[in-house]
Write a protein that holds these residues in place. Structure first.
Motif, PDB file in Angstrom:
ATOM      1  N   UNK A   1       0.655  -1.114   0.091  1.00 15.30           N
ATOM      2  CA  UNK A   1      -0.092  -0.044   0.063  1.00 15.30           C
ATOM      3  C   UNK A   1       1.014   1.219  -0.060  1.00 15.30           C
ATOM      4  N   UNK A   2       0.426   2.110  -0.738  1.00 13.69           N
ATOM      5  CA  UNK A   2       1.394   3.514  -0.995  1.00 13.69           C
ATOM      6  C   UNK A   2       0.150   4.591  -1.114  1.00 13.69           C
ATOM      7  N   UNK A   3       0.212   5.371  -0.124  1.00  9.35           N
ATOM      8  CA  UNK A   3      -0.827   6.315   0.332  1.00  9.35           C
ATOM      9  C   UNK A   3      -0.049   7.799   0.375  1.00  9.35           C
ATOM     10  N   UNK A   4      -0.847   8.848  -0.633  1.00  6.61           N
ATOM     11  CA  UNK A   4      -0.406  10.214  -0.811  1.00  6.61           C
ATOM     12  C   UNK A   4      -1.352  11.012  -0.774  1.00  6.61           C
ATOM     13  N   UNK A   5      -1.674  11.745   0.556  1.00  2.00           N
ATOM     14  CA  UNK A   5      -2.676  12.515   0.648  1.00  2.00           C
ATOM     15  C   UNK A   5      -3.995  11.752   0.556  1.00  2.00           C
ATOM     16  N   UNK A   6      -4.925  12.320  -0.218  1.00  2.00           N
ATOM     17  CA  UNK A   6      -5.907  11.601  -0.480  1.00  2.00           C
ATOM     18  C   UNK A   6      -6.246  10.618  -1.712  1.00  2.00           C
ATOM     19  N   UNK A   7      -5.198   9.860  -1.890  1.00  2.00           N
ATOM     20  CA  UNK A   7      -4.915   8.883  -2.976  1.00  2.00           C
ATOM     21  C   UNK A   7      -4.004   7.617  -2.409  1.00  2.00           C
ATOM     22  N   UNK A   8      -4.311   6.701  -3.064  1.00  3.41           N
ATOM     23  CA  UNK A   8      -3.622   5.245  -2.649  1.00  3.41           C
ATOM     24  C   UNK A   8      -3.536   4.294  -3.747  1.00  3.41           C
ATOM     25  N   UNK A   9      -2.451   3.693  -3.686  1.00  2.00           N
ATOM     26  CA  UNK A   9      -2.312   2.624  -4.590  1.00  2.00           C
ATOM     27  C   UNK A   9      -2.069   1.446  -3.956  1.00  2.00           C
ATOM     28  N   UNK A  10      -2.701   0.234  -4.245  1.00  2.41           N
ATOM     29  CA  UNK A  10      -2.735  -0.976  -3.897  1.00  2.41           C
ATOM     30  C   UNK A  10      -2.149  -1.991  -4.640  1.00  2.41           C
ATOM     31  N   UNK A  11      -1.057  -2.766  -4.600  1.00  2.90           N
ATOM     32  CA  UNK A  11      -0.607  -3.647  -5.444  1.00  2.90           C
ATOM     33  C   UNK A  11      -0.574  -5.214  -4.837  1.00  2.90           C
ATOM     34  N   UNK A  12      -1.247  -5.958  -5.348  1.00  2.00           N
ATOM     35  CA  UNK A  12      -1.498  -7.297  -4.679  1.00  2.00           C
ATOM     36  C   UNK A  12      -1.552  -8.400  -5.420  1.00  2.00           C
TER      37      UNK A  12
ATOM     38  N   UNK B   1      -2.603  -7.547  -9.332  1.00  4.53           N
ATOM     39  CA  UNK B   1      -3.660  -6.451  -9.619  1.00  4.53           C
ATOM     40  C   UNK B   1      -3.141  -5.124  -8.906  1.00  4.53           C
ATOM     41  N   UNK B   2      -3.459  -4.043  -9.580  1.00  5.18           N
ATOM     42  CA  UNK B   2      -3.120  -2.805  -8.924  1.00  5.18           C
ATOM     43  C   UNK B   2      -4.546  -2.106  -8.770  1.00  5.18           C
ATOM     44  N   UNK B   3      -4.678  -1.541  -7.557  1.00  8.12           N
ATOM     45  CA  UNK B   3      -6.002  -0.835  -7.179  1.00  8.12           C
ATOM     46  C   UNK B   3      -5.703   0.430  -6.987  1.00  8.12           C
ATOM     47  N   UNK B   4      -6.297   1.609  -7.547  1.00  6.89           N
ATOM     48  CA  UNK B   4      -6.223   3.167  -7.428  1.00  6.89           C
ATOM     49  C   UNK B   4      -7.417   3.568  -6.486  1.00  6.89           C
ATOM     50  N   UNK B   5      -7.269   4.118  -5.351  1.00  4.78           N
ATOM     51  CA  UNK B   5      -8.094   4.634  -4.454  1.00  4.78           C
ATOM     52  C   UNK B   5      -8.283   6.302  -4.138  1.00  4.78           C
TER      53      UNK B   5
ATOM     54  N   UNK C   1     -12.569   2.748  -4.747  1.00  3.00           N
ATOM     55  CA  UNK C   1     -11.879   2.387  -5.771  1.00  3.00           C
ATOM     56  C   UNK C   1     -12.043   3.137  -6.899  1.00  3.00           C
ATOM     57  N   UNK C   2     -11.127   3.636  -7.710  1.00  3.01           N
ATOM     58  CA  UNK C   2     -11.258   4.429  -8.781  1.00  3.01           C
ATOM     59  C   UNK C   2     -10.775   3.706 -10.098  1.00  3.01           C
ATOM     60  N   UNK C   3      -9.936   2.850  -9.896  1.00  5.34           N
ATOM     61  CA  UNK C   3      -9.583   2.150 -11.066  1.00  5.34           C
ATOM     62  C   UNK C   3      -8.677   0.650 -10.661  1.00  5.34           C
ATOM     63  N   UNK C   4      -8.839  -0.141 -11.798  1.00  7.05           N
ATOM     64  CA  UNK C   4      -8.357  -1.485 -11.322  1.00  7.05           C
ATOM     65  C   UNK C   4      -7.475  -1.944 -12.692  1.00  7.05           C
ATOM     66  N   UNK C   5      -6.384  -2.231 -12.596  1.00  2.00           N
ATOM     67  CA  UNK C   5      -5.537  -2.737 -13.545  1.00  2.00           C
ATOM     68  C   UNK C   5      -4.943  -4.031 -13.238  1.00  2.00           C
ATOM     69  N   UNK C   6      -5.145  -4.844 -14.107  1.00  3.10           N
ATOM     70  CA  UNK C   6      -4.604  -6.365 -14.056  1.00  3.10           C
ATOM     71  C   UNK C   6      -3.536  -6.670 -14.745  1.00  3.10           C
ATOM     72  N   UNK C   7      -2.541  -7.270 -14.361  1.00  2.03           N
ATOM     73  CA  UNK C   7      -1.201  -7.386 -15.255  1.00  2.03           C
ATOM     74  C   UNK C   7      -1.605  -8.658 -16.197  1.00  2.03           C
ATOM     75  N   UNK C   8      -0.909  -8.294 -17.511  1.00  2.00           N
ATOM     76  CA  UNK C   8      -1.387  -9.555 -18.371  1.00  2.00           C
ATOM     77  C   UNK C   8      -0.555 -10.721 -17.935  1.00  2.00           C
TER      78      UNK C   8
END
Length: 75
Positions: free
Chosen positions: A24-35, A55-59, A68-75
């Protein structure tokens, strides 16, 4: 997508999901979770199926909490 999910759940006896080793990486009011998202599905008919996908989740945070505002799945 919603109809596809509805059909999946109607034909499933068990649907398990786990988020493994989240980073988890948090910056102010946004976060990125890679799992690693691991799923195990047991259908009413047929054999169990398993998968694991990086998978990467953007919050985004607002007054109501995190969304959750975006989800990216690695190929």
């Amino acid at each position: 997508q919603v109809e596809g999910l509805r059909r999946t759940f109607e034909s499933t006896t068990t649907y398990e999901i786990a988020l493994n080793k989240p980073r988890v990486e948090v910056r102010n009011n946004t976060a990125t979770v890679r799992t690693l998202v691991a799923r195990k599905i047991v259908p009413r008919v047929g054999s169990p199926q398993s998968s694991a996908v990086e998978t990467e989740f953007r919050l985004q945070r607002d007054a109501r909490g995190w969304t959750i505002t975006d989800v990216k799945v690695s190929p």
